[in-house]
Design a protein around this motif. Sequence first.
Motif, PDB file in Angstrom:
ATOM      1  N   ASP A  85       0.808  -1.230   0.000  1.00  0.00           N
ATOM      2  CA  ASP A  85       0.000   0.000   0.000  1.00  0.00           C
ATOM      3  C   ASP A  85       0.835   1.271   0.000  1.00  0.00           C
ATOM      4  OD1 ASP A  85      -2.283  -1.589   0.142  1.00  0.00           O
ATOM      5  OD2 ASP A  85      -2.297  -1.584   2.344  1.00  0.00           O
ATOM      6  N   HIS A 101       0.329   5.518  14.047  1.00  0.00           N
ATOM      7  CA  HIS A 101      -0.995   5.166  13.530  1.00  0.00           C
ATOM      8  C   HIS A 101      -0.842   4.029  12.516  1.00  0.00           C
ATOM      9  CE1 HIS A 101      -2.256   9.127  15.122  1.00  0.00           C
ATOM     10  NE2 HIS A 101      -1.142   9.583  14.556  1.00  0.00           N
ATOM     11  N   VAL A 134      -2.529   2.742   9.181  1.00  0.00           N
ATOM     12  CA  VAL A 134      -3.434   3.287   8.160  1.00  0.00           C
ATOM     13  C   VAL A 134      -3.425   2.401   6.920  1.00  0.00           C
ATOM     14  CG1 VAL A 134      -3.180   5.658   8.948  1.00  0.00           C
ATOM     15  CG2 VAL A 134      -1.635   4.769   7.215  1.00  0.00           C
ATOM     16  N   ASN A 135      -4.537   2.493   6.184  1.00  0.00           N
ATOM     17  CA  ASN A 135      -4.699   1.821   4.895  1.00  0.00           C
ATOM     18  C   ASN A 135      -5.234   2.841   3.894  1.00  0.00           C
ATOM     19  OD1 ASN A 135      -4.149  -1.062   5.643  1.00  0.00           O
ATOM     20  ND2 ASN A 135      -5.895  -0.688   7.027  1.00  0.00           N
ATOM     21  N   GLY A 152      -7.545   4.926   1.720  1.00  0.00           N
ATOM     22  CA  GLY A 152      -8.972   5.215   1.829  1.00  0.00           C
ATOM     23  C   GLY A 152      -9.470   5.396   3.243  1.00  0.00           C
ATOM     24  N   ASP A 153      -8.613   5.209   4.252  1.00  0.00           N
ATOM     25  CA  ASP A 153      -9.064   5.402   5.636  1.00  0.00           C
ATOM     26  C   ASP A 153      -9.367   6.876   5.907  1.00  0.00           C
ATOM     27  OD1 ASP A 153      -8.758   2.761   6.072  1.00  0.00           O
ATOM     28  OD2 ASP A 153      -6.952   2.910   7.326  1.00  0.00           O
ATOM     29  N   GLU A 154     -10.409   7.091   6.708  1.00  0.00           N
ATOM     30  CA  GLU A 154     -10.724   8.458   7.103  1.00  0.00           C
ATOM     31  C   GLU A 154      -9.617   9.048   7.967  1.00  0.00           C
ATOM     32  OE1 GLU A 154     -14.478   8.706   8.991  1.00  0.00           O
ATOM     33  OE2 GLU A 154     -15.618   7.968   7.251  1.00  0.00           O
ATOM     34  N   LEU A 155      -8.947   8.198   8.752  1.00  0.00           N
ATOM     35  CA  LEU A 155      -7.853   8.684   9.588  1.00  0.00           C
ATOM     36  C   LEU A 155      -6.720   9.244   8.744  1.00  0.00           C
ATOM     37  CD1 LEU A 155      -6.529   8.971  12.371  1.00  0.00           C
ATOM     38  CD2 LEU A 155      -5.661   6.631  12.109  1.00  0.00           C
ATOM     39  N   LEU A 156      -6.419   8.595   7.618  1.00  0.00           N
ATOM     40  CA  LEU A 156      -5.369   9.087   6.731  1.00  0.00           C
ATOM     41  C   LEU A 156      -5.728  10.459   6.177  1.00  0.00           C
ATOM     42  CD1 LEU A 156      -2.710   8.558   5.180  1.00  0.00           C
ATOM     43  CD2 LEU A 156      -4.078   7.473   3.389  1.00  0.00           C
TER      44      LEU A 156
END
Length: 546
Positions: free
Chosen positions: A235, A373, A375-376, A378-382
């Motif tokens: 990713d 963190h 993350v992937n 499309g994550d909202e966190l990203l």
Amino acid sequence: MTDNDACPLFADLGLPEEIVDKLAQNGVTNPFPIQAATIPDALAGRDVLGCGRTGSGKTLAFGLPLLTRAAEQRAASRRPRGLVLVPTRELAHQVRDALRPYAQILGARVGDVVGGSSYTRQINELRRGVEVLVATPGRLSDLIEQGAVELDAVELSVLDEADQMCDMGFMPQVSELLDQVQPGGQTLLFSATLDGDVDKLVRRYMNEPRTHSVDPPVSQVATMEHHLLKVLPRDKNKITTLIAAREGRTILFVRSKYRADTISEQLVNAGVPAASLHGGKTQSVRTKTLAKFREGRIQALVATDVAARGIHVDGIDMVVNVDLPTGHKDYLHRGGRTARAGESGLVVSLVAPNQRRTARRLLGDAGVDAKQHLVNPGDELLAELTGAREPSWEPWIEPPEPERPRRGRGGPRGRRNGYGGPRGDRRPYRDRDDRRPFREDRGERGGRDFGRDRRDDDRGGRRFDGERRPFREDRGERGGRDFGRDRRDDDRGGRRFEGDRREGGRRFDGERRPFREDRGARRDDRRGGGRPSYRGDREGFSAQRG
């Protein structure tokens, strides 16, 4: 000695009034802490040791006292009076450009000597004389060996980013250069850290320096946030693209030139305006790339550590470590590209699972407390942390650069001025009776005849022995070269075109030189001797070739 007291105004630091007025015109009246602490000591002739992070205003802190001292006396040819040593070409250009507006006020000249630029330009600039010379150690050493510059008149020496020069292996060259300056001169040294080889320089070349450490290191800047993003290797490229597509200027740091070019191409193909910057590019390309980044024509700059020091671009609010740096110093200097001069910034590092231990040790050595963190794409966190968003996924095509006026005497060829003149600022002499006529009027005046209806006038045309030179269609009736089709049989001078052209040609000793198909029969001719015979007519020649 450590001085943390900031002076409220530049006017109170002892600078010349012209400099203070110029600063005020630029909207600068209150100095940064490093400037307020070091400028008075530098103007008093003391050695100064300034310790502070990048982006804290060190250029004017040493530059203004340097210009003030250097402008007191005109520099001789090839013998500057002030010297600034910097580790990279980009930093040299930045320092030069920052000092020149104030140098012009004082009547001082600032020159630069860096690798990747023309030797001829630099040698000519040194020959004319400069009061302040900004240089990288390598190119300056080369020019000294060529006899193009001497340092024996340098009274004030400045080492900017001294720790990076030592880390890049310039310590021997810097020492050799400082050994050539005027003995007992003043030295100003500015560095983010004061350990290792920097301490050796301080002890060897500085005399009881006044030390000022007034700015916190990058790790302690309150307006800067540090985040460690744990990503899967598959990713990493997509997450890099999503972050680069965010709004605003972003610098992405990688470990090699190949990686810089590869990721830059990846971003461009995804529709992100991006470019790469590394030491493998020519100086002109690097300068143009930085200019595009400053002007906002590209929003993502993929760079190696060549851009980690000294480059100041307004509005960089995020630094991304796509590849982890090799040491904690490189981490600090990469992060120093953001949160400059009181602005806020974000430093993000992408870490694969097998790099987590290395990353924690690196951040610990740098004194950074980073939030971690997972993350992937499309994550909202990203998106919340970095502003990442989907790009257009259509290749970005760089628009052509705006045309700039060509330099040269008279301007570009064919360009007309506001008065309709062919070049320059010339006006048509409409108000003068003795003006040179325009082309459509020249047939009625003397000189060369441009009027079609005046060809028969005995004043037009050039004169030869009392009569005009005929026009081409009339020359068949006169001597000289024969251009008239009806005069081919004339025996007068010139090349002849009588009959069918095969029997014509030039004459030698009373008879013509034969054409190629006839030369076989003329082998005994004085000009044709020794040439191969073509034996016969054209048909025979063609058959022989076949």
